[in-house]
Write an enzyme that holds these catalytic residues in place. Structure first.
Site, mmCIF file in Angstrom:
data_model
loop_
_atom_site.group_PDB
_atom_site.id
_atom_site.type_symbol
_atom_site.label_atom_id
_atom_site.label_comp_id
_atom_site.label_asym_id
_atom_site.label_seq_id
_atom_site.Cartn_x
_atom_site.Cartn_y
_atom_site.Cartn_z
ATOM 1 N N HIS A 279 -12.457 57.178 -19.638
ATOM 2 C CA HIS A 279 -11.254 57.310 -18.826
ATOM 3 C C HIS A 279 -10.725 58.747 -18.870
ATOM 4 C CE1 HIS A 279 -11.134 52.942 -19.193
ATOM 5 N NE2 HIS A 279 -10.110 52.894 -18.355
ATOM 6 N N ASN A 310 -15.326 60.298 -26.949
ATOM 7 C CA ASN A 310 -14.400 59.357 -26.324
ATOM 8 C C ASN A 310 -13.674 58.490 -27.340
ATOM 9 O OD1 ASN A 310 -13.188 57.768 -24.219
ATOM 10 N ND2 ASN A 310 -14.821 56.265 -24.454
ATOM 11 N N ASP A 410 -4.680 79.541 -20.689
ATOM 12 C CA ASP A 410 -5.447 80.618 -20.045
ATOM 13 C C ASP A 410 -6.947 80.428 -20.241
ATOM 14 O OD1 ASP A 410 -3.475 82.109 -18.847
ATOM 15 O OD2 ASP A 410 -3.183 83.460 -20.549
ATOM 16 N N GLU A 413 -8.190 77.804 -17.909
ATOM 17 C CA GLU A 413 -8.192 78.314 -16.533
ATOM 18 C C GLU A 413 -9.348 79.282 -16.310
ATOM 19 O OE1 GLU A 413 -3.523 78.041 -15.179
ATOM 20 O OE2 GLU A 413 -4.262 79.930 -15.990
#
Length: 442
Positions: A279, A310, A410, A413
């Protein structure tokens, strides 16, 4: 064959089926097959008593018994569930004990708190009837007070509807829909997960953005990649308003909201792969009611995730975020994955299902933690939020301690090309996203 002496009425009040999984339900009228359907008791179920039938997707409610003398007029109360949009359903009949079926009337479209619809079947028996939700969409259908009058010959118009106010008096007043918790204050609030921005500029145009396709559910928002067969990212808001006692549904299934013609990833796509159906938005983050929980089992919310990642590392972080909510916080969560190639129980793999589902190399998550309150974007900008970002390898050797994988926003990203907090002023983003969290982990 003798005429049926009196109408058959099913109110669904004696039903107790609380799951959408296909199964038979013994009701006073007889045994019914309920497939993608349950007996609803929620405040948002539009009903004439305490319970009503609720169908989703292409759900159906089928008689598993014969009406010996057939059916004349069928009268049924019908509504869209809660604040859902319009839904379409149709009555079907079988004269050979359910082996073959044919329409018994035209499609009925309903939206709102409810109308009473009459369908003129006018067929001698023996026969069986079936209610089919035919639109296949995410909006749900309520059915109540299903009455079959005896067949007396003759004919009549196929479908007629009347407002619910002109229907026969109900046993108890219909329940009002539950208040919309979105934007409310206090512990019941449910906020828009896109409050902090759309990280990839995803759009709902499948032609222009097949690998950055925006899907907005009531429970979460995601960017889906058609070619990877997994989401790029999923965002959701977590508060006490999302948490309750609804049981885990485990109804993994394809997402009917994907554009027509796109490949439908199914639970079988992961079978024998050595990877969990992991999920993004967790089941336990959506436990307020059955529909909230069930939505988390759509395959568009899944990635192939190494079992130890998981079940240990990720599970621990998810439990921590819910503990924060129980302690008086609310959390905006963004989760995603990137790269190609992970290691599961059976060893390394790059794809599943004949290349249709990509196994990601890395799995990441960002938590934006705030005290319960309003004006969340402004509070984040003013420095009231704690940002927790982690980036883990998608393999079974991952450490159970999620805090060992803390990074800056950061860093995520830079790895993904996303803009995770795009609605914040640029100078605020630069300040907050460069930090690496060192706060408590339990």
């Amino acid at each position: 064959m003798p005429a049926q002496a009196s109408p058959l009425t099913e109110t669904f009040e004696a039903g107790s089926k609380g799951s959408y999984a296909s199964g038979q339900e013994q009701l006073p009228s007889g045994t019914w097959l309920l497939d993608d359907a349950l007996i609803g008791t929620s405040e948002q179920d539009h009903k004439r008593g305490d319970k009503a039938l609720r169908l989703r997707g292409k759900g159906r409610a089928q008689m598993r018994f014969d009406l010996g003398s057939g059916a004349g007029r069928v009268r049924v109360f019908n509504a869209s569930y809660g604040r859902d949009g319009s839904v379409r359903w149709q009555l079907w009949l079988s004269t050979d004990r359910g082996r073959t079926w044919q329409p018994a009337g035209t499609e009925v479209k309903v939206e709102g708190t409810g109308i009473t619809t009459d369908v003129a079947v006018n067929r001698p028996g023996p026969l069986r009837l079936e209610i089919r939700k035919v639109d296949g969409g995410d909006d749900r259908l309520n059915i109540d007070d299903f009455t079959v009058e005896p067949y007396r010959g003759g004919s009549a118009p196929s479908v007629a509807t009347t407002p619910s106010s002109s229907a026969q008096p109900s046993r108890t007043p219909a329940a009002a829909p539950a208040p919309n918790r979105s934007g409310s204050t206090g512990t019941t609030r449910r906020d828009d997960p896109l409050t902090l921005g759309n990280p990839s500029g995803a759009t709902s145009n499948p032609t222009a953005s097949p690998n950055n396709y925006l899907m907005q559910k009531s429970q979460f928002v995601l960017s889906y990649s058609r070619d990877r067969g997994i989401p790029n990212w999923v965002m959701w808001h977590l508060s006490k308003g999302w948490m309750g006692s609804a049981p885990r549904q485990d109804d993994f299934r394809p997402d009917p909201a994907l554009p027509r013609g796109w490949y439908q990833v199914t639970p079988r796509s992961y079978s024998g792969s050595g990877f969990d159906r992991g999920h993004n938005c967790p089941s336990a983050d959506r436990s307020y009611d059955l529909d909230d929980n069930s939505a988390t089992f759509l395959m568009t919310n899944m990635i192939p995730q190494a079992p130890m990642n998981n079940q240990r590392t990720w599970n621990s972080l998810e439990e921590y975020s819910r503990d924060l909510v129980k302690a008086g916080r609310e959390v905006y969560v963004i989760m995603g994955s990137y790269g190609k190639g992970g290691t599961g129980t059976n060893g390394p793999a790059t794809t599943l299902d004949q290349g249709r589902v990509t196994v990601p190399k890395r799995v990441w998550k960002v938590l934006v933690v705030l005290p319960e309150g309003d004006n969340d974007l402004q509070r984040v900008a003013s420095g009231q939020a704690r940002l927790v970002a982690i980036d883990t390898p998608n393999d079974n050797s991952v450490d159970p301690d999620w805090s060992r994988y803390r990074v800056s926003v950061d860093a995520i990203e830079n790895a993904t090309g996303l803009d995770l907090l795009s609605k914040l002023p640029t100078e605020v983003q630069e300040r907050l996203e460069a930090q690496v969290d060192n706060g408590p982990i339990r």
